[in-house]
Design a protein around this motif. Structure first.
Motif, PDB file in Angstrom:
ATOM      1  N   GLU A 268     -13.940  -2.920  -5.761  1.00 57.08           N
ATOM      2  CA  GLU A 268     -13.064  -1.864  -6.218  1.00 57.08           C
ATOM      3  C   GLU A 268     -11.669  -2.448  -6.410  1.00 57.08           C
ATOM      4  O   GLU A 268     -11.322  -3.483  -5.836  1.00 57.08           O
ATOM      5  CB  GLU A 268     -13.029  -0.707  -5.213  1.00 57.08           C
ATOM      6  N   ALA A 269     -10.882  -1.786  -7.229  1.00 59.69           N
ATOM      7  CA  ALA A 269      -9.499  -2.202  -7.438  1.00 59.69           C
ATOM      8  C   ALA A 269      -8.647  -0.947  -7.527  1.00 59.69           C
ATOM      9  O   ALA A 269      -9.085   0.080  -8.052  1.00 59.69           O
ATOM     10  CB  ALA A 269      -9.357  -3.036  -8.703  1.00 59.69           C
ATOM     11  N   PHE A 270      -7.441  -1.023  -6.998  1.00 53.60           N
ATOM     12  CA  PHE A 270      -6.549   0.126  -6.986  1.00 53.60           C
ATOM     13  C   PHE A 270      -5.106  -0.358  -7.052  1.00 53.60           C
ATOM     14  O   PHE A 270      -4.795  -1.507  -6.740  1.00 53.60           O
ATOM     15  CB  PHE A 270      -6.780   0.991  -5.736  1.00 53.60           C
ATOM     16  N   THR A 271      -4.224   0.535  -7.447  1.00 48.33           N
ATOM     17  CA  THR A 271      -2.822   0.207  -7.649  1.00 48.33           C
ATOM     18  C   THR A 271      -2.141  -0.146  -6.338  1.00 48.33           C
ATOM     19  O   THR A 271      -2.312   0.544  -5.329  1.00 48.33           O
ATOM     20  CB  THR A 271      -2.093   1.393  -8.291  1.00 48.33           C
ATOM     21  N   THR A 272      -1.365  -1.220  -6.340  1.00 49.63           N
ATOM     22  CA  THR A 272      -0.491  -1.567  -5.226  1.00 49.63           C
ATOM     23  C   THR A 272       0.859  -2.023  -5.779  1.00 49.63           C
ATOM     24  O   THR A 272       0.971  -2.416  -6.940  1.00 49.63           O
ATOM     25  CB  THR A 272      -1.087  -2.674  -4.330  1.00 49.63           C
ATOM     26  N   SER A 273       1.853  -1.991  -4.943  1.00 52.05           N
ATOM     27  CA  SER A 273       3.228  -2.243  -5.374  1.00 52.05           C
ATOM     28  C   SER A 273       3.535  -3.728  -5.507  1.00 52.05           C
ATOM     29  O   SER A 273       3.042  -4.545  -4.730  1.00 52.05           O
ATOM     30  CB  SER A 273       4.189  -1.614  -4.356  1.00 52.05           C
ATOM     31  N   GLY A 274       4.372  -4.062  -6.485  1.00 54.31           N
ATOM     32  CA  GLY A 274       5.002  -5.373  -6.543  1.00 54.31           C
ATOM     33  C   GLY A 274       4.278  -6.449  -7.314  1.00 54.31           C
ATOM     34  O   GLY A 274       4.865  -7.483  -7.621  1.00 54.31           O
ATOM     35  N   GLY A 275       2.997  -6.258  -7.636  1.00 54.83           N
ATOM     36  CA  GLY A 275       2.206  -7.343  -8.220  1.00 54.83           C
ATOM     37  C   GLY A 275       2.649  -7.785  -9.595  1.00 54.83           C
ATOM     38  O   GLY A 275       2.386  -8.916 -10.001  1.00 54.83           O
ATOM     39  N   LEU A 276       3.335  -6.902 -10.331  1.00 54.51           N
ATOM     40  CA  LEU A 276       3.749  -7.240 -11.700  1.00 54.51           C
ATOM     41  C   LEU A 276       5.094  -7.944 -11.759  1.00 54.51           C
ATOM     42  O   LEU A 276       5.465  -8.464 -12.812  1.00 54.51           O
ATOM     43  CB  LEU A 276       3.815  -5.973 -12.559  1.00 54.51           C
ATOM     44  N   GLY A 277       5.836  -7.942 -10.665  1.00 57.11           N
ATOM     45  CA  GLY A 277       7.154  -8.559 -10.726  1.00 57.11           C
ATOM     46  C   GLY A 277       8.015  -7.888 -11.782  1.00 57.11           C
ATOM     47  O   GLY A 277       8.210  -6.672 -11.772  1.00 57.11           O
ATOM     48  N   THR A 278       8.505  -8.670 -12.736  1.00 62.40           N
ATOM     49  CA  THR A 278       9.386  -8.147 -13.789  1.00 62.40           C
ATOM     50  C   THR A 278       8.655  -7.906 -15.111  1.00 62.40           C
ATOM     51  O   THR A 278       9.289  -7.697 -16.146  1.00 62.40           O
ATOM     52  CB  THR A 278      10.535  -9.147 -14.035  1.00 62.40           C
ATOM     53  N   MET A 279       7.332  -7.895 -15.092  1.00 62.50           N
ATOM     54  CA  MET A 279       6.578  -7.841 -16.350  1.00 62.50           C
ATOM     55  C   MET A 279       6.745  -6.522 -17.106  1.00 62.50           C
ATOM     56  O   MET A 279       6.706  -6.510 -18.344  1.00 62.50           O
ATOM     57  CB  MET A 279       5.097  -8.123 -16.096  1.00 62.50           C
ATOM     58  N   CYS A 280       6.917  -5.401 -16.396  1.00 60.23           N
ATOM     59  CA  CYS A 280       7.092  -4.130 -17.113  1.00 60.23           C
ATOM     60  C   CYS A 280       8.361  -4.162 -17.966  1.00 60.23           C
ATOM     61  O   CYS A 280       8.381  -3.651 -19.090  1.00 60.23           O
ATOM     62  CB  CYS A 280       7.131  -2.973 -16.120  1.00 60.23           C
ATOM     63  N   GLU A 281       9.401  -4.752 -17.445  1.00 58.89           N
ATOM     64  CA  GLU A 281      10.624  -4.906 -18.228  1.00 58.89           C
ATOM     65  C   GLU A 281      10.385  -5.803 -19.438  1.00 58.89           C
ATOM     66  O   GLU A 281      10.825  -5.504 -20.553  1.00 58.89           O
ATOM     67  CB  GLU A 281      11.714  -5.505 -17.358  1.00 58.89           C
ATOM     68  N   THR A 282       9.674  -6.899 -19.233  1.00 59.37           N
ATOM     69  CA  THR A 282       9.438  -7.864 -20.310  1.00 59.37           C
ATOM     70  C   THR A 282       8.589  -7.276 -21.431  1.00 59.37           C
ATOM     71  O   THR A 282       8.845  -7.527 -22.618  1.00 59.37           O
ATOM     72  CB  THR A 282       8.752  -9.118 -19.737  1.00 59.37           C
TER      73      THR A 282
ATOM     74  N   LEU B 227      -5.714   6.439   6.671  1.00 63.01           N
ATOM     75  CA  LEU B 227      -4.744   5.985   7.662  1.00 63.01           C
ATOM     76  C   LEU B 227      -3.312   6.276   7.238  1.00 63.01           C
ATOM     77  O   LEU B 227      -2.502   6.785   8.008  1.00 63.01           O
ATOM     78  CB  LEU B 227      -4.914   4.487   7.914  1.00 63.01           C
ATOM     79  N   ILE B 228      -2.995   5.941   5.991  1.00 60.90           N
ATOM     80  CA  ILE B 228      -1.608   5.995   5.524  1.00 60.90           C
ATOM     81  C   ILE B 228      -1.176   7.401   5.157  1.00 60.90           C
ATOM     82  O   ILE B 228      -0.064   7.834   5.484  1.00 60.90           O
ATOM     83  CB  ILE B 228      -1.416   5.034   4.337  1.00 60.90           C
ATOM     84  N   GLN B 229      -2.066   8.140   4.489  1.00 64.38           N
ATOM     85  CA  GLN B 229      -1.667   9.438   3.952  1.00 64.38           C
ATOM     86  C   GLN B 229      -2.085  10.611   4.850  1.00 64.38           C
ATOM     87  O   GLN B 229      -1.268  11.464   5.185  1.00 64.38           O
ATOM     88  CB  GLN B 229      -2.240   9.610   2.543  1.00 64.38           C
ATOM     89  N   GLU B 230      -3.359  10.634   5.270  1.00 70.14           N
ATOM     90  CA  GLU B 230      -3.800  11.773   6.076  1.00 70.14           C
ATOM     91  C   GLU B 230      -3.268  11.714   7.508  1.00 70.14           C
ATOM     92  O   GLU B 230      -2.859  12.736   8.064  1.00 70.14           O
ATOM     93  CB  GLU B 230      -5.325  11.867   6.077  1.00 70.14           C
ATOM     94  N   LEU B 231      -3.298  10.525   8.113  1.00 70.56           N
ATOM     95  CA  LEU B 231      -2.749  10.389   9.461  1.00 70.56           C
ATOM     96  C   LEU B 231      -1.234  10.175   9.447  1.00 70.56           C
ATOM     97  O   LEU B 231      -0.607  10.070  10.495  1.00 70.56           O
ATOM     98  CB  LEU B 231      -3.423   9.235  10.196  1.00 70.56           C
ATOM     99  N   ILE B 232      -0.680  10.073   8.252  1.00 73.97           N
ATOM    100  CA  ILE B 232       0.760   9.925   8.020  1.00 73.97           C
ATOM    101  C   ILE B 232       1.317   8.709   8.769  1.00 73.97           C
ATOM    102  O   ILE B 232       2.441   8.725   9.270  1.00 73.97           O
ATOM    103  CB  ILE B 232       1.533  11.215   8.388  1.00 73.97           C
ATOM    104  N   LEU B 233       0.533   7.644   8.817  1.00 74.64           N
ATOM    105  CA  LEU B 233       1.015   6.411   9.433  1.00 74.64           C
ATOM    106  C   LEU B 233       1.961   5.642   8.511  1.00 74.64           C
ATOM    107  O   LEU B 233       2.507   4.621   8.900  1.00 74.64           O
ATOM    108  CB  LEU B 233      -0.163   5.533   9.848  1.00 74.64           C
ATOM    109  N   LYS B 234       2.157   6.172   7.304  1.00 73.29           N
ATOM    110  CA  LYS B 234       3.178   5.582   6.423  1.00 73.29           C
ATOM    111  C   LYS B 234       4.561   5.670   7.067  1.00 73.29           C
ATOM    112  O   LYS B 234       5.453   4.884   6.741  1.00 73.29           O
ATOM    113  CB  LYS B 234       3.191   6.282   5.070  1.00 73.29           C
TER     114      LYS B 234
ATOM    115  N   TYR C 255       0.808  -1.217   0.000  1.00 77.02           N
ATOM    116  CA  TYR C 255       0.000   0.000   0.000  1.00 77.02           C
ATOM    117  C   TYR C 255       0.847   1.276   0.000  1.00 77.02           C
ATOM    118  O   TYR C 255       0.388   2.318  -0.460  1.00 77.02           O
ATOM    119  CB  TYR C 255      -0.910   0.027   1.228  1.00 77.02           C
ATOM    120  N   ILE C 256       2.060   1.214   0.549  1.00 76.31           N
ATOM    121  CA  ILE C 256       2.877   2.411   0.727  1.00 76.31           C
ATOM    122  C   ILE C 256       3.855   2.632  -0.424  1.00 76.31           C
ATOM    123  O   ILE C 256       4.012   3.749  -0.915  1.00 76.31           O
ATOM    124  CB  ILE C 256       3.639   2.334   2.071  1.00 76.31           C
TER     125      ILE C 256
END
Length: 352
Positions: free
Chosen positions: A202-216, A241-248, A170-171
């Motif tokens: 709903e669906a939203f962007t999160t990190s890491g799910g593509l692995g190396t696919m962008c390079e490929t 939680l993450i952005q407004e409360l800055i719990l990131k 998420y971060i």
């Protein structure tokens, strides 16, 4: 490959051992033996994975190591696997960890296959398979969600796997291809609503799910992205939680809050949804893959959907390396793994 060491005897690590013991001699290792009240048919070692001398002494006796540890412990394990010339597999979603493992694997005479879970992992294998019939590809859109079947509360969620891993996704920024350009995009952005068999998500962007696919697929597609599926309303609250409360900046506090508020449930579901658009014989077509995976009984016990899909993913890749279906040394990208070959493994058949 005969003797396999599995690191981390949580639910997923334990099930990896259960699945692999049919074909290999398996040993599990954790800082404490599993607290489950049922016997395991493979050996267990107690020890601290951060003790380098201890790990070197034990890892040298194995042909392969499978890490079901939190992502931040994997770099050192990969270094030892390289030093000892043994195959390495993990489940990490962390981009920097994977980049580091890929870099050191350039020297390897054994296999280095990180990201062997669901996303990254199985979803990349599915997406690449959908691409094969197309002469030219326009869009690749990959979606995965591990959710409670009976959600409650505004978050409508339950932490059925590592809270640290979820928060990390998420971060951290995510990689994508947009308008033909490979770039970094912000997680928790790109909110969309999708309908699967009459149910709204709903669906939203999160990190890491593509692995190396962008390079490929760089230079080959206009759009490539990965998003996490949740019940409506989840993204807005996590942004708060993450952005407004800055719990990131307070990951340990955020982890503690969410673990306490949303403990695991037994009845979960894993949604895997992939779409590829492109041209076949000069016709623009759309190809889709959708499955909903539920808890499954394996070896006399019922395992959560997230546990068995993750464990079976990495176990199938281990089988394919052992059977000679994949390269025998160097870094393996998930999108290079053949879906039909994956399904033909004993553990890959669980996905059917």
């Amino acid at each position: 490959m005969k003797n396999i060491l599995i690191l981390g005897m949580g639910k997923v690590g334990t099930l990896i051992g259960v699945l692999l013991q049919k074909h290999f001699s398996v040993t599990g290792l954790d800082i404490k033996k599993p607290h489950y009240n049922y016997p395991l048919d493979f050996a267990l070692i107690e020890g601290d994975v951060s003790d380098e001398a201890f790990m070197r002494k034990n890892m040298k006796n194995f042909d392969a190591v499978v890490s079901a540890l939190p992502f931040f412990l994997n770099k050192k394990i990969a270094e030892l696997a390289l030093e000892l010339n043994i195959h390495y597999f993990d489940l990490t979603e962390d981009v920097s960890t994977t980049q580091y493992i890929r870099e050191i694997s350039r020297q390897a005479q054994a296999v280095f296959a990180p990201q062997c879970g669901l996303a990254p992992g199985f979803i990349g294998i599915v997406g690449a398979s959908l691409c094969q019939p197309f002469s030219k590809i326009r869009d690749i859109e990959l979606r995965v969600g591990a959710l409670p079947r009976h959600p409650n509360g505004l978050l409508a969620y339950s932490f059925t796997w590592s809270p640290e891993g979820v928060i990390n996704e998420y971060i951290n920024d995510a990689e994508a291809i947009h308008n033909g350009v490979r770039k970094q995009v912000t997680s928790l952005d790109g909110l969309e609503y999708i309908n699967i068999e009459g149910k709204e998500f709903e669906a939203f962007t999160t990190s890491g799910g593509l692995g190396t696919m962008c390079e490929t697929y760089e230079g080959k597609v206009d759009t490539l992205n990965y998003k996490t599926i949740r019940y409506p309303g989840h993204c807005k609250l996590m942004r708060f939680l993450i952005q407004e409360l800055i719990l990131k900046n307070e990951k340990e506090t955020l982890t503690r809050i969410l673990e306490n508020a949303k403990p695991p449930v037994k009845e979960d579901v894993v949604y895997v949804y992939a779409v590829v658009e492109g041209w076949q014989d000069e016709k623009l077509l759309r190809s889709e893959f959708y499955r909903a995976y539920l808890p499954k009984e394996i070896a006399g016990r019922t395992w959560r959907a997230i546990s068995w899909t993750t464990a079976a993913s990495v176990a199938s890749v281990v089988e394919m390396v052992a059977n000679g279906q994949l390269p025998q040394k160097g870094f393996i990208k998930q999108e290079e793994i053949d879906l039909d070959g994956f399904r033909r493994t004993e553990n890959g058949r669980l996905f059917e």
